[in-house]
Design a protein around this motif. Structure first.
Motif, PDB file in Angstrom:
ATOM      1  N   PRO A 143      -2.822  -5.481   4.189  1.00  0.00           N
ATOM      2  CA  PRO A 143      -1.512  -4.967   4.600  1.00  0.00           C
ATOM      3  C   PRO A 143      -0.582  -4.644   3.441  1.00  0.00           C
ATOM      4  O   PRO A 143       0.382  -3.887   3.626  1.00  0.00           O
ATOM      5  N   GLU A 144      -0.823  -5.212   2.259  1.00  0.00           N
ATOM      6  CA  GLU A 144       0.069  -4.951   1.125  1.00  0.00           C
ATOM      7  C   GLU A 144      -0.307  -3.687   0.362  1.00  0.00           C
ATOM      8  O   GLU A 144       0.482  -3.197  -0.457  1.00  0.00           O
ATOM      9  N   ALA A 145      -1.501  -3.158   0.590  1.00  0.00           N
ATOM     10  CA  ALA A 145      -1.940  -1.957  -0.130  1.00  0.00           C
ATOM     11  C   ALA A 145      -1.125  -0.758   0.339  1.00  0.00           C
ATOM     12  O   ALA A 145      -0.988  -0.521   1.536  1.00  0.00           O
ATOM     13  N   GLU A 146      -0.603   0.012  -0.606  1.00  0.00           N
ATOM     14  CA  GLU A 146       0.282   1.124  -0.275  1.00  0.00           C
ATOM     15  C   GLU A 146      -0.393   2.491  -0.382  1.00  0.00           C
ATOM     16  O   GLU A 146       0.280   3.516  -0.256  1.00  0.00           O
ATOM     17  N   ASP A 147      -1.716   2.501  -0.603  1.00  0.00           N
ATOM     18  CA  ASP A 147      -2.422   3.779  -0.715  1.00  0.00           C
ATOM     19  C   ASP A 147      -3.322   4.051   0.482  1.00  0.00           C
ATOM     20  O   ASP A 147      -4.197   4.920   0.435  1.00  0.00           O
ATOM     21  N   THR A 148      -3.109   3.315   1.592  1.00  0.00           N
ATOM     22  CA  THR A 148      -3.991   3.428   2.742  1.00  0.00           C
ATOM     23  C   THR A 148      -3.339   4.211   3.878  1.00  0.00           C
ATOM     24  O   THR A 148      -2.113   4.353   3.950  1.00  0.00           O
ATOM     25  N   ASP A 149      -4.180   4.654   4.801  1.00  0.00           N
ATOM     26  CA  ASP A 149      -3.669   5.347   5.981  1.00  0.00           C
ATOM     27  C   ASP A 149      -2.829   4.417   6.862  1.00  0.00           C
ATOM     28  O   ASP A 149      -1.788   4.829   7.389  1.00  0.00           O
ATOM     29  N   ASN A 150      -3.241   3.161   6.997  1.00  0.00           N
ATOM     30  CA  ASN A 150      -2.445   2.221   7.788  1.00  0.00           C
ATOM     31  C   ASN A 150      -1.032   2.086   7.237  1.00  0.00           C
ATOM     32  O   ASN A 150      -0.049   2.098   7.988  1.00  0.00           O
ATOM     33  N   TRP A 151      -0.903   1.944   5.914  1.00  0.00           N
ATOM     34  CA  TRP A 151       0.415   1.813   5.303  1.00  0.00           C
ATOM     35  C   TRP A 151       1.262   3.056   5.558  1.00  0.00           C
ATOM     36  O   TRP A 151       2.434   2.953   5.942  1.00  0.00           O
ATOM     37  N   ALA A 152       0.658   4.229   5.368  1.00  0.00           N
ATOM     38  CA  ALA A 152       1.409   5.473   5.545  1.00  0.00           C
ATOM     39  C   ALA A 152       1.913   5.603   6.983  1.00  0.00           C
ATOM     40  O   ALA A 152       3.072   5.964   7.228  1.00  0.00           O
ATOM     41  N   LEU A 153       1.058   5.304   7.945  1.00  0.00           N
ATOM     42  CA  LEU A 153       1.452   5.423   9.345  1.00  0.00           C
ATOM     43  C   LEU A 153       2.552   4.428   9.709  1.00  0.00           C
ATOM     44  O   LEU A 153       3.452   4.734  10.495  1.00  0.00           O
ATOM     45  N   GLN A 154       2.482   3.244   9.123  1.00  0.00           N
ATOM     46  CA  GLN A 154       3.499   2.237   9.392  1.00  0.00           C
ATOM     47  C   GLN A 154       4.831   2.551   8.725  1.00  0.00           C
ATOM     48  O   GLN A 154       5.857   1.957   9.076  1.00  0.00           O
ATOM     49  N   HIS A 155       4.816   3.475   7.772  1.00  0.00           N
ATOM     50  CA  HIS A 155       6.039   3.807   7.053  1.00  0.00           C
ATOM     51  C   HIS A 155       6.464   5.265   7.302  1.00  0.00           C
ATOM     52  O   HIS A 155       7.174   5.866   6.489  1.00  0.00           O
ATOM     53  N   GLY A 156       6.034   5.832   8.393  1.00  0.00           N
ATOM     54  CA  GLY A 156       6.544   7.142   8.834  1.00  0.00           C
ATOM     55  C   GLY A 156       5.976   8.341   8.127  1.00  0.00           C
ATOM     56  O   GLY A 156       6.598   9.398   8.123  1.00  0.00           O
TER      57      GLY A 156
END
Length: 238
Positions: A225-238
């Protein structure tokens, strides 16, 4: 569907030909190209690249207008692409089938990021097109509501489709494009797939006639969850 100078796009999905997502996609792309739609006759989520080997398939013409043919198919999303390419391509003035300039899957009702892309019938559409060397893109929205609002996606879907029609994609590469829920987006980011896990995937129930039966359900966990280069992170941050 008559021969002209417009590109031809083959569209399918895994939610069925009546789903709001695919019908919104048709509306988004009608001004850009002739459209051949071949989609399952009902929901086929989770079918990935599966195809039908032991049962005959049925095709039904649901709608025909200038520049638009819509068929339903009794098979899987991958079946829909295979049978459309083999049986449904419109004929050009030279008497030969018009090969699609692009395959588009979706718009899917639900997230196809991370490991979900391996199960997704929407991605099955796109990977089948990719394996046929056709530039292929899947569009998904992180909203399972049958009446989800796809309109905020419109300019992005149109622009991505236009660019792929004009520039193509590298051989063996397809695009998995996911949108977060919202009235607007912070932008577009190319990401790697997050490592994630589905757990508690089987629910056991006992039937009143004395036997157990099982529902495939499950919950998704982002394992980084802390990785900022993933699709999950991008989707969670708009």
């Amino acid at each position: 569907m008559k021969e002209n100078n417009r590109p031809l796009i083959l569209i399918s999905n895994d939610d069925g030909y009546q789903a709001k997502g695919i019908n919104t996609l048709i509306d988004m792309l009608r001004d850009m190209a002739d459209l051949l739609v071949c989609a399952p006759d009902g929901p086929r989520s989770g079918f990935s690249c599966a195809f039908t080997a032991n049962d005959p398939l049925r095709l039904t013409l649901q709608r025909r207008e200038a520049g638009l043919d819509i068929y339903s198919c009794s098979g899987t999303p991958a079946d829909c692409v295979k049978i459309a390419l083999d049986q449904l391509l419109p004929t050009g003035d030279d008497g030969k089938p018009r090969w699609p300039d692009m395959v588009v899957g979706g718009i899917n009702h639900g997230d196809n990021g991370s490991v979900n892309s391996h199960y997704s019938g929407t991605m099955g559409v796109t990977m089948e097109g990719c394996m046929k060397y056709i530039p292929s893109v899947a569009f998904s929205l992180c909203d399972h509501d049958p009446q989800a609002d796809f309109e905020p996606m419109r300019p992005y879907v149109v622009e991505i489709t236009r660019r792929v029609l004009e520039q193509g994609l590298p051989r063996g590469v397809c695009l998995n494009v996911n949108f977060p829920m919202g009235k607007s987006f912070r932008g577009i980011r190319a990401c790697r797939m997050a490592f994630g896990t589905w757990y508690n995937e089987v629910e056991t129930r006992h039937h009143q006639r004395g036997y157990d039966y099982y529902w495939m359900i499950g919950h998704y966990r982002n394992d980084e969850p802390e990785a900022e280069d993933t699709d999950n992170w991008a989707l969670q941050h708009g």
